[in-house]
Design an enzyme around this catalytic site. Structure first.
Site, mmCIF file in Angstrom:
data_model
loop_
_atom_site.group_PDB
_atom_site.id
_atom_site.type_symbol
_atom_site.label_atom_id
_atom_site.label_comp_id
_atom_site.label_asym_id
_atom_site.label_seq_id
_atom_site.Cartn_x
_atom_site.Cartn_y
_atom_site.Cartn_z
ATOM 1 N N ASP A 271 9.578 -2.422 22.699
ATOM 2 C CA ASP A 271 8.863 -3.280 23.640
ATOM 3 C C ASP A 271 7.681 -3.980 22.967
ATOM 4 O O ASP A 271 7.079 -3.440 22.033
ATOM 5 C CB ASP A 271 8.333 -2.456 24.816
ATOM 6 C CG ASP A 271 9.334 -2.367 25.956
ATOM 7 O OD1 ASP A 271 10.170 -3.273 26.090
ATOM 8 O OD2 ASP A 271 9.271 -1.381 26.723
ATOM 9 N N ARG B 11 15.059 -9.593 23.078
ATOM 10 C CA ARG B 11 14.771 -9.760 24.501
ATOM 11 C C ARG B 11 13.666 -10.813 24.655
ATOM 12 O O ARG B 11 12.576 -10.665 24.101
ATOM 13 C CB ARG B 11 14.310 -8.441 25.124
ATOM 14 C CG ARG B 11 13.939 -8.572 26.612
ATOM 15 C CD ARG B 11 13.179 -7.353 27.103
ATOM 16 N NE ARG B 11 13.990 -6.143 27.021
ATOM 17 C CZ ARG B 11 13.483 -4.926 26.896
ATOM 18 N NH1 ARG B 11 12.172 -4.741 26.790
ATOM 19 N NH2 ARG B 11 14.277 -3.879 26.842
#
Length: 297
Positions: A121, A171
C-alpha cells in the site's frame, strides 16, 4: 467522527458495512462469500505507523496466520494481501527501512507458498520514494508484488511510466491522504483528469493495471480504453472497497471483468474509518449513501 463511530447509533452498521470483522477468521469468511459472488479479495489488516519492532512483528505474524487459514480453507490461491510498510516497522527508529523490507519479504514468501500475492500500500507523500524503492527490492525475489500509485500527486504520471512494465501489478487510486497543495492536483475535476491520464499510461503498457475507483465516469473511461487497446479482461482488474457500490461490483463481474474487493479487517476499524471519513469530506457522504443503500449499487 471517532466518537460517532465508536458509540453513535449507526456505528455498528457503518463498521459492519465497510470492515470484514476483527479477526482473521472474519476476513477469510468474507473472502469466501465474495468468491461465491465471483469476486476476488485484497485483504488488509488494519493498523499503521508502528514504532516498536515487537508491534511490527505482531503484524507479520497476523498476516502469516491469515494466509495459513486461507490456505486451509482452500481460498488462498488468487488471494491478495495489502500491507502497509508503516505497519511492518518502516517508522521504527534507526533500522525501520530495513526492518519493514525484511518483514514484507517474509509475508511475500508465505504468500508465494500458497499462491497468493502481496500489494504494498501507498501512504502519505513523505513515504512515496521509500515505498517504491522497497517494491523494487521485493520484486527481485517476488516479481508479482504490487505497487500502489495515487493519481492526486503531481508526480504520479511519471511513476506510471516507470512502472508500466511487463508483469508489473499497479493499483491506481485517487489518493485518500490530505497532502500539501503544491504537490497535488487541486479539485475533483483535476484529480479525475489526472487519474484518466495515468490510467491511459498503465493500460497502454504491458503491465497489469488495478483500477481502484468507485467513480462511474472513470470506470466508464477504463472500459472504453481497455476496449480500444484490446485488453483482455484477464490483463487488468477493477478494485472497489468492501461495502461500497456492491451492485456495481457484481455488474462488472457479470460482464466478464475481473473484480477485486479491498477488504479491511482487524480490531483497529475505528481509526481506519475515521481517517477515510474525515480526511476527505466526500467519503463521509459516500458512507452515508452506502449505509442507506445497503443492497444497492
Amino acid at each position: 467522527m471517532r466518537a460517532v463511530l465508536a458509540h453513535g447509533p449507526f456505528a455498528a452498521g457503518i463498521i459492519d458495512r465497510f470492515v470484514a470483522g476483527p479477526t482473521d477468521a472474519d476476513a477469510v469468511a468474507a473472502t469466501a462469500r465474495l468468491a461465491d459472488l465471483g469476486l476476488r479479495a485484497s485483504v488488509d489488516l488494519l493498523g499503521e505507523g508502528v514504532t516498536r519492532p515487537d508491534d511490527a512483528l505482531a503484524t507479520v505474524l497476523a498476516y502469516l496466520r491469515l494466509l495459513d487459514l486461507a490456505d486451509r480453507a482452500g481460498i488462498a490461491a488468487g488471494l491478495d494481501v495489502s500491507v502497509k510498510l508503516s505497519a511492518l516497522g518502516q517508522a521504527v527508529p534507526r533500522d525501520g527501512r530495513k526492518l519493514s523490507y525484511e518483514n514484507a519479504a517474509e509475508v511475500c514468501a508465505r504468500a508465494a507458498a500458497v499462491n497468493a500475492t502481496v500489494t504494498v500500500d501507498m501512504e502519505d507523500h513523505t513515504t512515496t520514494d521509500a515505498t517504491l524503492d522497497t517494491v523494487v527490492e521485493l520484486r527481485r525475489d517476488f516479481p508479482s508484488v504490487g505497487a500502489v500509485l495515487q493519481a492526486q500527486l503531481l508526480r504520479t504520471e511519471g511513476d506510471c511510466r516507470d512502472l508500466a512494465r511487463a508483469g508489473s501489478r499497479v493499483r491506481l487510486c485517487k489518493g485518500a491522504y490530505r497532502e500539501p497543495a503544491d504537490i497535488v492536483h487541486r479539485g475533483r475535476p483535476s484529480v479525475r483528469a489526472a487519474y484518466a491520464r495515468c490510467l491511459g499510461i498503465l493500460l497502454a503498457g504491458p503491465g497489469y493495471p488495478m483500477i481502484a475507483t468507485h467513480d462511474p465516469a472513470l470506470i466508464g473511461v477504463a472500459g472504453r480504453l481497455a476496449a480500444e487497446l484490446r485488453r483482455a479482461p484477464t490483463t487488468y482488474e477493477y478494485q472497489l472497497l468492501h461495502g461500497v457500490r456492491p451492485g456495481e461490483q457484481r455488474r462488472l463481474a457479470a460482464g466478464g471483468a475481473t473484480v477485486r474487493v479491498y477488504l479491511p479487517y482487524g480490531p483497529d476499524s475505528v481509526p481506519y474509518l475515521t481517517r477515510r471519513l474525515v480526511e476527505k469530506p466526500a467519503n463521509l457522504l459516500l458512507a452515508v449513501r452506502a449505509l442507506g443503500g445497503r443492497h444497492g449499487c
